[in-house]
Design a protein around this motif. Structure first.
Motif, PDB file in Angstrom:
ATOM      1  N   ALA A  47     -30.397  -8.262  28.421  1.00  0.00           N
ATOM      2  CA  ALA A  47     -30.223  -7.887  29.320  1.00  0.00           C
ATOM      3  C   ALA A  47     -28.930  -7.168  29.014  1.00  0.00           C
ATOM      4  CB  ALA A  47     -30.344  -8.315  30.446  1.00  0.00           C
ATOM      5  N   ALA A  48     -27.651  -7.692  28.609  1.00  0.00           N
ATOM      6  CA  ALA A  48     -26.148  -7.370  28.670  1.00  0.00           C
ATOM      7  C   ALA A  48     -26.226  -5.923  27.673  1.00  0.00           C
ATOM      8  CB  ALA A  48     -25.420  -7.420  27.550  1.00  0.00           C
ATOM      9  N   LYS A  49     -25.446  -5.405  27.448  1.00  0.00           N
ATOM     10  CA  LYS A  49     -25.160  -4.252  26.442  1.00  0.00           C
ATOM     11  C   LYS A  49     -24.516  -4.729  25.588  1.00  0.00           C
ATOM     12  CE  LYS A  49     -23.191  -1.215  30.954  1.00  0.00           C
ATOM     13  NZ  LYS A  49     -22.560  -0.130  31.216  1.00  0.00           N
ATOM     14  N   LEU A  50     -24.677  -4.319  24.206  1.00  0.00           N
ATOM     15  CA  LEU A  50     -24.129  -4.396  23.271  1.00  0.00           C
ATOM     16  C   LEU A  50     -22.659  -5.095  23.590  1.00  0.00           C
ATOM     17  CD1 LEU A  50     -26.461  -2.463  20.573  1.00  0.00           C
ATOM     18  CD2 LEU A  50     -26.761  -4.888  21.178  1.00  0.00           C
ATOM     19  N   LYS A  51     -21.912  -4.343  23.859  1.00  0.00           N
ATOM     20  CA  LYS A  51     -20.244  -4.642  23.461  1.00  0.00           C
ATOM     21  C   LYS A  51     -19.683  -5.764  24.449  1.00  0.00           C
ATOM     22  CE  LYS A  51     -19.146  -0.090  21.099  1.00  0.00           C
ATOM     23  NZ  LYS A  51     -18.118   0.990  21.297  1.00  0.00           N
ATOM     24  N   ASP A  52     -20.652  -6.149  25.450  1.00  0.00           N
ATOM     25  CA  ASP A  52     -20.689  -6.813  26.634  1.00  0.00           C
ATOM     26  C   ASP A  52     -20.266  -8.455  25.254  1.00  0.00           C
ATOM     27  OD1 ASP A  52     -21.063  -5.288  29.093  1.00  0.00           O
ATOM     28  OD2 ASP A  52     -22.539  -5.850  29.375  1.00  0.00           O
ATOM     29  N   ASN A  53     -19.342  -9.113  26.420  1.00  0.00           N
ATOM     30  CA  ASN A  53     -18.286 -10.304  25.739  1.00  0.00           C
ATOM     31  C   ASN A  53     -19.859 -11.227  27.232  1.00  0.00           C
ATOM     32  OD1 ASN A  53     -16.983  -9.320  24.167  1.00  0.00           O
ATOM     33  ND2 ASN A  53     -15.122  -9.121  25.654  1.00  0.00           N
ATOM     34  N   PHE A  54     -19.692 -12.274  26.593  1.00  0.00           N
ATOM     35  CA  PHE A  54     -20.311 -13.750  27.408  1.00  0.00           C
ATOM     36  C   PHE A  54     -19.913 -14.911  27.339  1.00  0.00           C
ATOM     37  CE2 PHE A  54     -23.686 -11.731  24.177  1.00  0.00           C
ATOM     38  CZ  PHE A  54     -24.316 -11.314  24.751  1.00  0.00           C
ATOM     39  N   GLN A  55     -20.042 -15.149  29.277  1.00  0.00           N
ATOM     40  CA  GLN A  55     -19.961 -16.680  28.770  1.00  0.00           C
ATOM     41  C   GLN A  55     -21.636 -17.505  29.417  1.00  0.00           C
ATOM     42  OE1 GLN A  55     -16.861 -16.873  32.542  1.00  0.00           O
ATOM     43  NE2 GLN A  55     -18.776 -16.814  34.321  1.00  0.00           N
ATOM     44  N   LEU A  56     -21.264 -18.289  28.907  1.00  0.00           N
ATOM     45  CA  LEU A  56     -22.921 -19.126  29.802  1.00  0.00           C
ATOM     46  C   LEU A  56     -21.681 -20.473  30.874  1.00  0.00           C
ATOM     47  CD1 LEU A  56     -25.838 -19.945  29.052  1.00  0.00           C
ATOM     48  CD2 LEU A  56     -24.438 -22.217  27.615  1.00  0.00           C
ATOM     49  N   THR A  57     -22.959 -20.695  31.527  1.00  0.00           N
ATOM     50  CA  THR A  57     -22.511 -20.872  32.942  1.00  0.00           C
ATOM     51  C   THR A  57     -24.242 -22.288  32.778  1.00  0.00           C
ATOM     52  OG1 THR A  57     -21.050 -19.508  33.719  1.00  0.00           O
ATOM     53  CG2 THR A  57     -22.156 -21.629  34.929  1.00  0.00           C
TER      54      THR A  57
END
Length: 178
Positions: A47-57
């Motif tokens: 669902a995120a854009k390709l350039k987005d960074n992630f964080q996992l909770t």
């Protein structure tokens, strides 16, 4: 035009039973997550854009502090292994593109020789021409289209290996992902 900074996309994961969190198999004798956990994380990231960074909770009451360290490492190990495979795939793609281009150029040169020097029949010259152009098109496809997909996937995998991972209890009163 101002370059837009990547946003941070939070992936929330609730774990009620962590018995299948780790894969029973490991190539490097270090823990890796199970394919189900990896698929969940990757699907949430779609669902995120390709350039987005992630964080996992990860929200769970069954993951203690010792498992948190192990699971953090297992998540990073899993995506690092995929990143290494993607890096190999990108190198393979570059070599394949070069080989296809060389074969196509040699085919065109052979076609010219067959047409002007060896006086082949026109139909054979056209067959060689088609052969050469197929290889040239495949070189273009591999280098400019397939390579882009590999680069984007490599960027996403790199984001997975670098994402911050937070563990929160299910009973945490703060909103998810905050």
């Amino acid at each position: 035009m101002k370059k837009q900074e990547p946003t941070v996309h939070t992936i929330n994961m609730t774990v009620l039973d962590d018995s299948d969190f780790l894969s029973p198999y490991s190539e490097t004798n270090t823990p890796v997550i199970s394919s189900d956990v990896a698929e969940f994380i990757e699907n949430c990231a779609n669902a995120a854009k390709l350039k987005d960074n992630f964080q996992l909770t990860i929200h769970s009451d069954c993951i203690d502090s010792e498992k948190q360290v192990k699971y953090d490492s297992a998540i990073r190990n899993y995506f690092a292994l995929k990143l290494n495979a993607e890096h190999y795939g990108l190198r393979r793609n570059n070599v394949l593109s070069l080989i296809f281009a060389i074969v196509g150029i040699l085919g065109l040169a052979f076609m010219i020789i067959c047409d002007q020097v060896l006086d082949f029949k026109e139909i054979w010259v056209e067959v060689i021409d088609i052969f050469a152009w197929v290889f040239l098109w495949e070189a273009v496809d591999q280098f400019f289209i397939e390579r882009r997909k590999l680069i984007l996937n490599r960027r996403r995998l790199k984001n997975f290996t670098e994402m911050p991972i937070h563990f929160k209890p299910l009973t945490d009163p703060s909103p998810m992902g905050k």
